[in-house]
Motif scaffolding. Sequence first.
Motif, short mmCIF file in Angstrom:
data_model
loop_
_atom_site.label_atom_id
_atom_site.label_comp_id
_atom_site.label_asym_id
_atom_site.label_seq_id
_atom_site.Cartn_x
_atom_site.Cartn_y
_atom_site.Cartn_z
N ASP A 8 19.37 48.84 -19.56
CA ASP A 8 19.39 47.61 -20.34
C ASP A 8 19.01 46.47 -19.40
N PRO A 9 18.17 45.55 -19.83
CA PRO A 9 17.69 44.51 -18.92
C PRO A 9 18.80 43.69 -18.26
N ILE A 10 19.85 43.40 -19.03
CA ILE A 10 20.96 42.59 -18.52
C ILE A 10 22.27 43.29 -18.90
N VAL A 21 15.13 42.49 -12.59
CA VAL A 21 14.34 41.26 -12.48
C VAL A 21 12.89 41.51 -12.07
N HIS A 22 12.53 42.75 -11.75
CA HIS A 22 11.15 43.05 -11.37
C HIS A 22 10.91 44.55 -11.52
N PRO A 23 9.74 44.96 -12.04
CA PRO A 23 8.53 44.18 -12.28
C PRO A 23 8.56 43.29 -13.52
N ASN A 24 9.49 43.53 -14.43
CA ASN A 24 9.63 42.67 -15.61
C ASN A 24 10.85 41.79 -15.42
N PHE A 25 10.65 40.49 -15.53
CA PHE A 25 11.73 39.54 -15.28
C PHE A 25 12.58 39.33 -16.53
N HIS A 26 13.88 39.34 -16.35
CA HIS A 26 14.84 39.07 -17.42
C HIS A 26 15.88 38.09 -16.91
N ALA A 27 16.50 37.38 -17.84
CA ALA A 27 17.57 36.45 -17.48
C ALA A 27 18.37 36.12 -18.73
N ASN A 82 5.40 49.55 2.59
CA ASN A 82 5.02 48.78 1.40
C ASN A 82 3.97 49.51 0.56
N LYS A 83 3.03 50.17 1.24
CA LYS A 83 2.00 50.92 0.50
C LYS A 83 2.57 52.21 -0.08
N LYS A 84 3.27 52.95 0.75
CA LYS A 84 3.81 54.25 0.33
C LYS A 84 4.78 54.09 -0.84
N MET A 85 5.60 53.03 -0.80
CA MET A 85 6.61 52.80 -1.84
C MET A 85 6.13 51.81 -2.91
N GLU A 86 4.86 51.44 -2.84
CA GLU A 86 4.27 50.52 -3.81
C GLU A 86 5.09 49.24 -3.98
N VAL A 87 5.54 48.72 -2.83
CA VAL A 87 6.31 47.47 -2.85
C VAL A 87 5.34 46.33 -3.14
N GLY A 88 5.58 45.64 -4.22
CA GLY A 88 4.68 44.56 -4.64
C GLY A 88 4.79 44.32 -6.12
N SER A 89 3.67 44.37 -6.81
CA SER A 89 3.64 43.96 -8.22
C SER A 89 4.40 44.91 -9.14
N VAL A 90 4.59 46.18 -8.74
CA VAL A 90 5.25 47.13 -9.65
C VAL A 90 6.56 47.67 -9.11
N SER A 91 6.99 47.21 -7.93
CA SER A 91 8.24 47.73 -7.36
C SER A 91 9.44 47.23 -8.14
N HIS A 92 10.56 47.89 -7.93
CA HIS A 92 11.77 47.58 -8.69
C HIS A 92 12.70 46.70 -7.88
N GLN A 93 13.24 45.69 -8.55
CA GLN A 93 14.24 44.81 -7.94
C GLN A 93 15.38 44.64 -8.94
N HIS A 141 16.16 46.40 -3.42
CA HIS A 141 14.70 46.49 -3.41
C HIS A 141 14.29 47.94 -3.26
N GLY A 142 13.59 48.44 -4.29
CA GLY A 142 13.19 49.83 -4.28
C GLY A 142 11.77 50.01 -4.78
N PRO A 143 11.30 51.24 -4.81
CA PRO A 143 9.95 51.53 -5.31
C PRO A 143 9.93 51.44 -6.83
N PRO A 144 8.77 51.62 -7.46
CA PRO A 144 8.74 51.71 -8.92
C PRO A 144 9.65 52.84 -9.40
N LEU A 145 10.19 52.69 -10.60
CA LEU A 145 11.18 53.66 -11.09
C LEU A 145 10.62 55.07 -11.17
N ASP A 146 9.32 55.21 -11.44
CA ASP A 146 8.76 56.56 -11.61
C ASP A 146 8.21 57.14 -10.30
#
Length: 343
Positions: A112-114, A138-144, A185-196, A291-296
């Motif tokens: 659930d987002p929140i 909060v990432h890659p899709n931001f919720h609040a 950062n590359k191996k774990m795709e840290v950036g636009s699609v990583s999970h926070q 701070h983690g990689p994308p969920l998949d």
Amino acid sequence: MLCVKGLVESGQLTSVPPQYIFRTNPDQDHLTVTEPEAIPTIDFSLLTAGTPDQRSKVIQDLHRACQDWGFFMVINHGIPATLQEKMISAVESFFQLAEEEKREYSGKELFDPIRWGTSFNLEADKVLLWRDYLKIHVHPNFHAPANPSGFREILHEYCVRTRQVASELLKGISKSLGLEENYINKKMEVGSVSHQLFVANLYPPCPQPELAMGLPPHSDHGLLTLLMQNELNGLQIMHDGKWVAVDPLPNAFLVNTGDHMEILTNGKYKSVVHRAVVNGKATRISVGTAHGPPLDSVVSPAPELVAREGQLPAYHGITYKEYLMIQQKNQLNGKSCLDHLCL
């Protein structure tokens, strides 16, 4: 659901209710709590803008901190103290909202987002924890949450800035492992699609703090967790077989390596076991971003490290999402989730 904040503010609490009495693991009864030690400190400004010699020294410091402690403080990180203060204040304002307003976010689903709630997992916890929480993907899709006013804007800026700090730290950690600086950062795709994941914890004052626990001994999922708190201490980390009380420098971030850093480095940089104790004086607030990689993404030992060290992989590969589901649907218990992946 009765949160701890509501319990404390009922005015009828003179002792810890039985369901909150936390009994230490017998295997840890002999462990002592020591006064704060000289926890490794990383000067972020020297890592990102120092001379080559200064940067080289900070990378060596990162190596020692990750290998010997799994934990360090980050100073001169560039995130304004005013933003940190606003984030703590906004979190406090959220927890001050009326119960019925917060209940809108009392979802039971992990993704659930929140989610607002109490303890850790009410369906699995045998003992309730002296802690209320707010968790936001909060990432890659931001919720609040819609309220309190201004929360969304403060949260967004705070999460963007902490992602930037985490990414730079991961570059330094890559270098400390003898890898190209963008390897993790590359191996774990840290950036636009990583999970926070943003997690705010509220630990109200406890009438018998020696009997209750805010968070039991556990390690974190993900690569890195960045943590800050209000003026009250309560974090303790396991180091050299004893609990070390953490007394952070003003405005510093407390950073610990997570389970997926341990998997990725094939055990070279282990995740650190830590806990949150409570006090009888005032409310402690902590704010963490995981701070983690994308969920998949499947996380497994880095082939380059395994080959270089002449080792076999020590962990099964697993998607980040699957790992989260296993960890979050059980009780927090040391590194029990990670132990299941050991080969």
